[in-house]
Scaffold this active site. Structure first.
Site, PDB file in Angstrom:
ATOM      1  N   SER A   1       0.887  -1.038  -0.068  1.00  0.00           N
ATOM      2  CA  SER A   1      -0.091  -0.026  -0.016  1.00  0.00           C
ATOM      3  C   SER A   1       0.960   1.131  -0.042  1.00  0.00           C
ATOM      4  O   SER A   1       1.979   1.248   0.340  1.00  0.00           O
ATOM      5  CB  SER A   1      -0.812  -0.014   1.285  1.00  0.00           C
ATOM      6  OG  SER A   1      -1.554   1.195   1.485  1.00  0.00           O
TER       7      SER A   1
ATOM      8  N   TYR B   1      -1.452  -0.400  10.063  1.00  0.00           N
ATOM      9  CA  TYR B   1      -1.842  -0.749   8.793  1.00  0.00           C
ATOM     10  C   TYR B   1      -0.510  -0.392   8.018  1.00  0.00           C
ATOM     11  O   TYR B   1       0.148  -1.306   7.225  1.00  0.00           O
ATOM     12  CB  TYR B   1      -2.910  -0.008   8.139  1.00  0.00           C
ATOM     13  CG  TYR B   1      -3.373  -0.371   6.774  1.00  0.00           C
ATOM     14  CD1 TYR B   1      -3.691  -1.616   6.396  1.00  0.00           C
ATOM     15  CD2 TYR B   1      -3.158   0.499   5.638  1.00  0.00           C
ATOM     16  CE1 TYR B   1      -3.944  -1.938   5.210  1.00  0.00           C
ATOM     17  CE2 TYR B   1      -3.098   0.263   4.448  1.00  0.00           C
ATOM     18  CZ  TYR B   1      -3.699  -1.153   4.128  1.00  0.00           C
ATOM     19  OH  TYR B   1      -3.887  -1.208   2.743  1.00  0.00           O
TER      20      TYR B   1
END
Length: 259
Positions: A143, A156
């Site tokens: 990501s 995350y």
């Protein structure tokens, strides 16, 4: 079309292949004549729905949670029982709980790390015997949040940064086996996970669009296509790389917009 731009006769494994980016990868793979594709999903209903929608005998799947040792064991056994080898492994499964570090519960942290990091680490390791049978490609879905800080979501971002570094290390370790290992780092695209995160405030996208030099978030297809490139022989001399798919975001940073 050159077979370098094909997946013909390839045996492919896609985690989280029942929806979102993973499902998009499966749909696109089927256009390139693979031998067989195996997917997994933690949701039995979602798995059944996706298999039914695809309606292709080349696709099969198993209901399991690859964030757990038991789930990975079931998945690996299913793969070994159904494939002679693995030409492509796409580690796509992921989860996020968007909270500040102060608000993040410990069990949420462990869930994020087990799903995003443990599944990728151990599936690569457990499937190595099948990946070593020829020329293989691993694509790990990271990501943009693992490249730069998005201002929140420490767990995350940490998990995705770990995936990017893992990709670099493993590519060097496994080059001797003719296994390529790459990652992609998407910025936001309209996946089911994002829709769920935005359900209470769609206006959050206004800031995202402002931050992004191209002025919008991606369509799922725009994430899928670069993944397929890294799966194909057309990328045969690319390994250890993380390809940003972010509309220019990480070239600029998260403060935007460009002048």
């Amino acid at each position: 079309m050159s077979d370098r731009w094909s997946l013909q006769n390839k045996y492919i494994v896609v985690t989280g292949g029942s929806r979102g980016i993973g499902y998009g990868v499966v749909v696109e793979c089927l256009k390139h004549d693979p031998a067989k594709i195996i997917i997994c999903s933690y949701s039995l209903d979602q798995l059944k729905q996706s298999i039914s929608s695809l309606n292709d005998p080349r696709v099969s799947g198993i209901h399991c949670d690859v964030s757990t040792e038991e789930g990975r064991s079931r998945f690996v056994t299913f793969i070994k029982d159904n494939l002679p080898k693995v030409d492509v492994l796409v580690n796509n499964v992921g989860v996020n709980v968007r909270k500040s570090m102060e608000d993040q519960e410990n069990d949420e942290y462990y869930r994020i790390m087990k799903t995003n990091v443990d599944s990728t680490y151990f599936l690569c390791k457990d499937l190595l015997p099948l990946l070593k049978t020829g020329s293989a490609s691993i694509v790990n879905v990271a990501s943009a949040a693992g490249v730069q800080s998005s201002g929140t979501g420490a767990a995350y971002g940490l998990s995705k940064a770990a995936i990017i570094q893992y990709t670099k290390i493993l590519s060097c370790e496994w080059a001797k086996y003719n296994i390529r290992v790459n990652a992609v780092a998407p910025w936001m695209c309209m996946t089911p996970m994002l829709k769920d995160a935005l359900k209470d405030d769609v206006g959050q996208l206004d800031k995202v669009n402002e931050w992004t030099p191209m002025g919008r978030i991606a369509e799922i297809q725009e994430i899928v296509d670069p993944i397929l490139f890294l799966m194909m022989n057309a990328s045969s001399f690319i390994t250890g790389q993380c390809l940003g798919i972010d509309g220019g975001l990480t070239a600029q940073g998260f403060k935007g917009p460009c002048i």
